[in-house]
Design a protein around this motif. Sequence first.
Motif, PDB file in Angstrom:
ATOM      1  N   THR A   1      50.933  36.135  61.254  1.00 40.48           N
ATOM      2  CA  THR A   1      51.724  35.221  61.973  1.00 40.48           C
ATOM      3  C   THR A   1      51.115  33.757  61.920  1.00 40.48           C
ATOM      4  N   LEU A   2      50.021  33.323  61.591  1.00 39.27           N
ATOM      5  CA  LEU A   2      49.734  32.015  61.633  1.00 39.27           C
ATOM      6  C   LEU A   2      50.164  31.430  60.511  1.00 39.27           C
ATOM      7  N   GLY A   3      50.848  30.314  60.507  1.00 37.58           N
ATOM      8  CA  GLY A   3      51.414  29.465  59.555  1.00 37.58           C
ATOM      9  C   GLY A   3      52.753  29.787  59.422  1.00 37.58           C
ATOM     10  N   ARG A   4      53.350  30.629  60.404  1.00 41.02           N
ATOM     11  CA  ARG A   4      54.729  30.911  60.300  1.00 41.02           C
ATOM     12  C   ARG A   4      55.635  30.327  61.543  1.00 41.02           C
ATOM     13  N   ARG A   5      54.705  30.637  62.602  1.00 38.11           N
ATOM     14  CA  ARG A   5      55.637  29.972  64.085  1.00 38.11           C
ATOM     15  C   ARG A   5      54.274  29.520  64.746  1.00 38.11           C
ATOM     16  N   PRO A   6      54.737  29.002  66.103  1.00 32.58           N
ATOM     17  CA  PRO A   6      53.620  28.492  66.826  1.00 32.58           C
ATOM     18  C   PRO A   6      53.307  29.875  67.729  1.00 32.58           C
ATOM     19  N   VAL A   7      52.170  29.730  68.176  1.00 32.18           N
ATOM     20  CA  VAL A   7      51.429  30.662  68.816  1.00 32.18           C
ATOM     21  C   VAL A   7      50.699  30.312  70.078  1.00 32.18           C
ATOM     22  N   VAL A   8      50.878  30.897  71.243  1.00 26.33           N
ATOM     23  CA  VAL A   8      50.121  31.033  72.528  1.00 26.33           C
ATOM     24  C   VAL A   8      49.261  32.019  72.647  1.00 26.33           C
ATOM     25  N   LEU A   9      47.959  31.802  72.574  1.00 23.95           N
ATOM     26  CA  LEU A   9      46.871  32.705  73.079  1.00 23.95           C
ATOM     27  C   LEU A   9      46.409  32.536  74.369  1.00 23.95           C
ATOM     28  N   ASN A  10      46.753  33.478  75.181  1.00 26.06           N
ATOM     29  CA  ASN A  10      46.216  33.316  76.697  1.00 26.06           C
ATOM     30  C   ASN A  10      45.019  34.361  76.933  1.00 26.06           C
ATOM     31  N   PHE A  11      44.072  33.665  77.127  1.00 23.55           N
ATOM     32  CA  PHE A  11      42.671  34.904  77.537  1.00 23.55           C
ATOM     33  C   PHE A  11      42.665  34.982  79.047  1.00 23.55           C
ATOM     34  N   TRP A  12      42.605  36.375  79.329  1.00 22.23           N
ATOM     35  CA  TRP A  12      42.632  36.578  80.869  1.00 22.23           C
ATOM     36  C   TRP A  12      41.911  37.857  81.076  1.00 22.23           C
ATOM     37  N   ALA A  13      41.772  38.444  82.314  1.00 19.64           N
ATOM     38  CA  ALA A  13      41.108  39.439  82.747  1.00 19.64           C
ATOM     39  C   ALA A  13      41.768  39.840  84.029  1.00 19.64           C
ATOM     40  N   SER A  14      41.878  41.125  84.297  1.00 22.96           N
ATOM     41  CA  SER A  14      42.750  41.636  85.480  1.00 22.96           C
ATOM     42  C   SER A  14      41.834  41.408  86.846  1.00 22.96           C
ATOM     43  N   TRP A  15      40.458  41.165  86.548  1.00 20.49           N
ATOM     44  CA  TRP A  15      39.654  41.001  87.871  1.00 20.49           C
ATOM     45  C   TRP A  15      39.690  39.247  88.097  1.00 20.49           C
ATOM     46  N   CYS A  16      40.346  38.479  87.319  1.00 21.15           N
ATOM     47  CA  CYS A  16      40.365  37.192  87.376  1.00 21.15           C
ATOM     48  C   CYS A  16      41.285  36.648  88.300  1.00 21.15           C
ATOM     49  N   VAL A  17      41.113  36.031  89.386  1.00 17.96           N
ATOM     50  CA  VAL A  17      42.065  35.745  90.417  1.00 17.96           C
ATOM     51  C   VAL A  17      42.965  34.543  89.694  1.00 17.96           C
ATOM     52  N   PRO A  18      42.459  33.478  89.266  1.00 18.62           N
ATOM     53  CA  PRO A  18      43.234  32.470  88.945  1.00 18.62           C
ATOM     54  C   PRO A  18      44.281  33.093  87.517  1.00 18.62           C
ATOM     55  N   CYS A  19      43.805  34.002  86.898  1.00 17.79           N
ATOM     56  CA  CYS A  19      44.884  34.504  85.955  1.00 17.79           C
ATOM     57  C   CYS A  19      46.047  35.292  86.730  1.00 17.79           C
ATOM     58  N   ARG A  20      45.700  35.871  87.840  1.00 17.29           N
ATOM     59  CA  ARG A  20      47.051  36.444  88.481  1.00 17.29           C
ATOM     60  C   ARG A  20      47.922  35.477  88.977  1.00 17.29           C
ATOM     61  N   VAL A  21      47.180  34.389  89.268  1.00 16.86           N
ATOM     62  CA  VAL A  21      48.106  33.051  89.793  1.00 16.86           C
ATOM     63  C   VAL A  21      48.944  32.547  88.419  1.00 16.86           C
ATOM     64  N   GLU A  22      48.347  32.675  87.532  1.00 18.84           N
ATOM     65  CA  GLU A  22      49.131  32.133  86.007  1.00 18.84           C
ATOM     66  C   GLU A  22      50.078  33.104  85.568  1.00 18.84           C
ATOM     67  N   ALA A  23      49.971  34.353  85.760  1.00 20.78           N
ATOM     68  CA  ALA A  23      50.396  35.439  85.099  1.00 20.78           C
ATOM     69  C   ALA A  23      52.189  35.459  85.056  1.00 20.78           C
ATOM     70  N   PRO A  24      52.802  35.226  86.144  1.00 20.78           N
ATOM     71  CA  PRO A  24      54.088  35.056  86.464  1.00 20.78           C
ATOM     72  C   PRO A  24      54.550  33.603  85.747  1.00 20.78           C
ATOM     73  N   VAL A  25      53.867  32.696  85.581  1.00 27.54           N
ATOM     74  CA  VAL A  25      54.382  31.245  84.845  1.00 27.54           C
ATOM     75  C   VAL A  25      54.328  31.695  83.218  1.00 27.54           C
ATOM     76  N   LEU A  26      53.159  32.728  82.608  1.00 28.49           N
ATOM     77  CA  LEU A  26      53.435  32.897  81.347  1.00 28.49           C
ATOM     78  C   LEU A  26      54.537  33.867  80.998  1.00 28.49           C
ATOM     79  N   ARG A  27      54.624  34.798  81.964  1.00 23.80           N
ATOM     80  CA  ARG A  27      55.795  35.740  81.931  1.00 23.80           C
ATOM     81  C   ARG A  27      57.189  35.001  81.569  1.00 23.80           C
TER      82      ARG A  27
END
Length: 168
Positions: A50-76
């Motif tokens: 994919t690299l070099g063909r279109r933009p990519v957003v990588l999101n590093f997360w974990a199920s036990w991460c509280v801020p990740c849960r806050v951010e999840a609907p925003v990413l979706r």
Amino acid sequence: MPPGRLLPSLVLALFGLALAAVPGPTSWPAPPFSAERLDRPGAVLNLAETLGRRPVVLNFWASWCVPCRVEAPVLRDAERRYRGRVLFVGVNLQDTRKGAEAFMETFFWSFPNVRDPRGAVARRYRVGGIPTTVFIDAGGRVVRVWTGPLDPERLEAFLRALIGTPEG
């Protein structure tokens, strides 16, 4: 959340928020990687394809991460709006498969997600805390790294800059 995971999650989140304001290189080549997909058991995602063909957003997360849960609907929601223009990829960091799959189901994530059980991909992307989101332009270069949860307005601004769309 498993016992004993709350404190590490909070420490990583606070460390990550501190890193969000630390300036770094403005642009560097995105390291390619291959990793096992969580959303398609038995499949592998090869970012080099994919690299070099279109933009990519990588999101590093974990199920036990509280801020990740806050951010999840925003990413979706952002992934649904930008589908076809930007590839979103979740990178599940040092988590259990069961926890990661439950997280993805809870937040109705339909974009590709891969496992990074030992943090190898995170190290290549200089991730110091979670959640961390890495923005890679269509030329395959990392152009922004944001550590901490993204709110809808900030993510929208970052995505518009990534694809070159004016504000409005």
